[in-house]
Design a protein around this motif. Structure first.
Motif, PDB file in Angstrom:
ATOM      1  N   TRP A   1       6.592   5.799  10.518  1.00 54.26           N
ATOM      2  CA  TRP A   1       6.215   6.258  11.849  1.00 54.26           C
ATOM      3  C   TRP A   1       7.221   5.796  12.897  1.00 54.26           C
ATOM      4  O   TRP A   1       7.406   6.461  13.933  1.00 54.26           O
TER       5      TRP A   1
ATOM      6  N   ARG B   1       1.147   8.185   1.826  1.00 54.35           N
ATOM      7  CA  ARG B   1       0.510   7.127   2.611  1.00 54.35           C
ATOM      8  C   ARG B   1       1.499   6.018   2.950  1.00 54.35           C
ATOM      9  O   ARG B   1       1.553   5.546   4.093  1.00 54.35           O
ATOM     10  N   GLY B   2       2.276   5.609   1.964  1.00 50.84           N
ATOM     11  CA  GLY B   2       3.272   4.567   2.218  1.00 50.84           C
ATOM     12  C   GLY B   2       4.363   5.036   3.168  1.00 50.84           C
ATOM     13  O   GLY B   2       4.857   4.257   3.993  1.00 50.84           O
TER      14      GLY B   2
ATOM     15  N   VAL C   1       0.838  -1.195   0.000  1.00 51.74           N
ATOM     16  CA  VAL C   1       0.000   0.000   0.000  1.00 51.74           C
ATOM     17  C   VAL C   1       0.878   1.252   0.000  1.00 51.74           C
ATOM     18  O   VAL C   1       1.820   1.367   0.784  1.00 51.74           O
ATOM     19  N   GLY C   2       0.579   2.189  -0.909  1.00 54.46           N
ATOM     20  CA  GLY C   2       1.309   3.447  -0.964  1.00 54.46           C
ATOM     21  C   GLY C   2       2.653   3.370  -1.648  1.00 54.46           C
ATOM     22  O   GLY C   2       3.454   4.295  -1.533  1.00 54.46           O
TER      23      GLY C   2
ATOM     24  N   ALA D   1      10.723  -0.791   1.582  1.00 55.15           N
ATOM     25  CA  ALA D   1       9.389  -0.698   1.003  1.00 55.15           C
ATOM     26  C   ALA D   1       9.358  -1.083  -0.468  1.00 55.15           C
ATOM     27  O   ALA D   1       8.337  -1.568  -0.962  1.00 55.15           O
TER      28      ALA D   1
ATOM     29  N   LEU E   1       4.064   7.340   5.615  1.00 46.08           N
ATOM     30  CA  LEU E   1       3.532   7.368   6.976  1.00 46.08           C
ATOM     31  C   LEU E   1       3.339   5.960   7.522  1.00 46.08           C
ATOM     32  O   LEU E   1       3.544   5.713   8.715  1.00 46.08           O
ATOM     33  N   ARG E   2       2.951   5.043   6.648  1.00 43.92           N
ATOM     34  CA  ARG E   2       2.690   3.668   7.083  1.00 43.92           C
ATOM     35  C   ARG E   2       3.976   2.988   7.563  1.00 43.92           C
ATOM     36  O   ARG E   2       3.946   2.168   8.488  1.00 43.92           O
ATOM     37  N   ARG E   3       5.103   3.329   6.938  1.00 46.83           N
ATOM     38  CA  ARG E   3       6.356   2.667   7.271  1.00 46.83           C
ATOM     39  C   ARG E   3       7.329   3.546   8.034  1.00 46.83           C
ATOM     40  O   ARG E   3       8.265   3.032   8.659  1.00 46.83           O
TER      41      ARG E   3
END
Length: 268
Positions: free
Chosen positions: A72, A65-66, A10-11, A131, A68-70
């Protein structure tokens, strides 16, 4: 099989130029930036490196989005490190905030900002690498391009593949204990429940590692000194451009720190 756009997390856009680059090229960029930032701790050098990395993200295939997902985890480590440095660092300059023995001065605040930016700038290329890189592609590149021992590479690949399995087993353990009514005895009960789950996960991991080691040995892994690879790992012009981009970020960030007069060699 190499991951396609349909298999992308995702992202993440695996069609982006940096995302399609050889994993060794992306690893080289991360290493170059880290080396440049480990030589000094100043906000200008770290901030310039982080800014250039953020500008390059559209070519890396990692969207907001990707990221922030990874990313953080980077924020979770950078912010406390910066705050602790600002509060407990060496005082220098005017006092900005004072509360008893704890003070924040201009020097300690600058050091705190530098530490936070440094953590983010060093960690961001690693986030992009993880990622946009399939573990099998990374293993192929490490063995074929860097000539690392194949036993080490294949063991690391097996470990990376099991990360997702461990996460699923942790969720299964949590659901099973919750169904049995365990872990609801207040803070102490939750701590005991967490420790029990960690121990159970450790037992499962050891059992799975034993079975995996036996399986790999039965298939001949490690039995020969030289092995062939099903998929060749190539290093082309695009990969050279990616490495050149990493060199540019490292040199430009260092030059910005030197020009601002904040760059100082830690070993000096």
């Amino acid at each position: 099989m190499t991951a396609t756009a349909l298999d992308a997390p995702v992202g993440v856009d695996l069609r982006a130029p940096v995302a399609r680059a050889n994993p060794v090229a992306k690893l080289a960029v991360a290493s170059l930036v880290a080396f440049a930032l480990l030589l000094t701790v100043d906000p200008v050098t770290a901030g310039a490196a982080l800014g250039l990395e953020l500008l390059a993200l559209p070519w890396c295939g990692v969207g907001p989005r990707g990221l922030l997902r990874r990313g953080w985890v980077l924020l979770a480590g950078a912010v406390p490190a910066g705050v602790a440095t600002a509060l407990l660092g060496v005082d220098a300059g005017a006092v900005l905030v004072g509360a008893g023995p704890v003070t924040v001065t201009e020097g300690s605040l600058q050091a705190g900002v530098a530490i936070s930016l440094r953590v983010l700038a060093i960690g961001l290329p690693g986030v992009v690498l993880l990622a946009t890189t399939d573990p099998t592609d990374l293993a192929d590149a490490l063995a074929q391009r860097l000539r690392l021992p194949h036993r080490f590479v294949l063991s690391a690949l097996a470990a990376m593949r099991l990360f997702g399995v461990l996460a699923e087993e942790w969720q299964a353990l949590t659901a099973a204990r919750r169904a049995r009514g365990l872990g609801d005895g207040g803070p102490v009960g939750r701590v005991r429940d967490a420790l029990a789950r960690v121990f159970a996960l450790l037992v499962l991991a050891l059992r799975r590692a034993t079975v995996l080691a036996t399986t790999m040995e039965s298939r001949g892994f490690g039995a020969v000194t030289h092995r062939t690879w099903a998929r060749p790992s190539r290093f082309g012009p695009v990969d050279a451009v990616v490495v050149a981009g990493g060199i540019t970020i490292a040199v430009a960030a260092t030059a910005a720190g030197v020009a601002a007069g904040t760059w100082e060699l830690l070993l000096g």
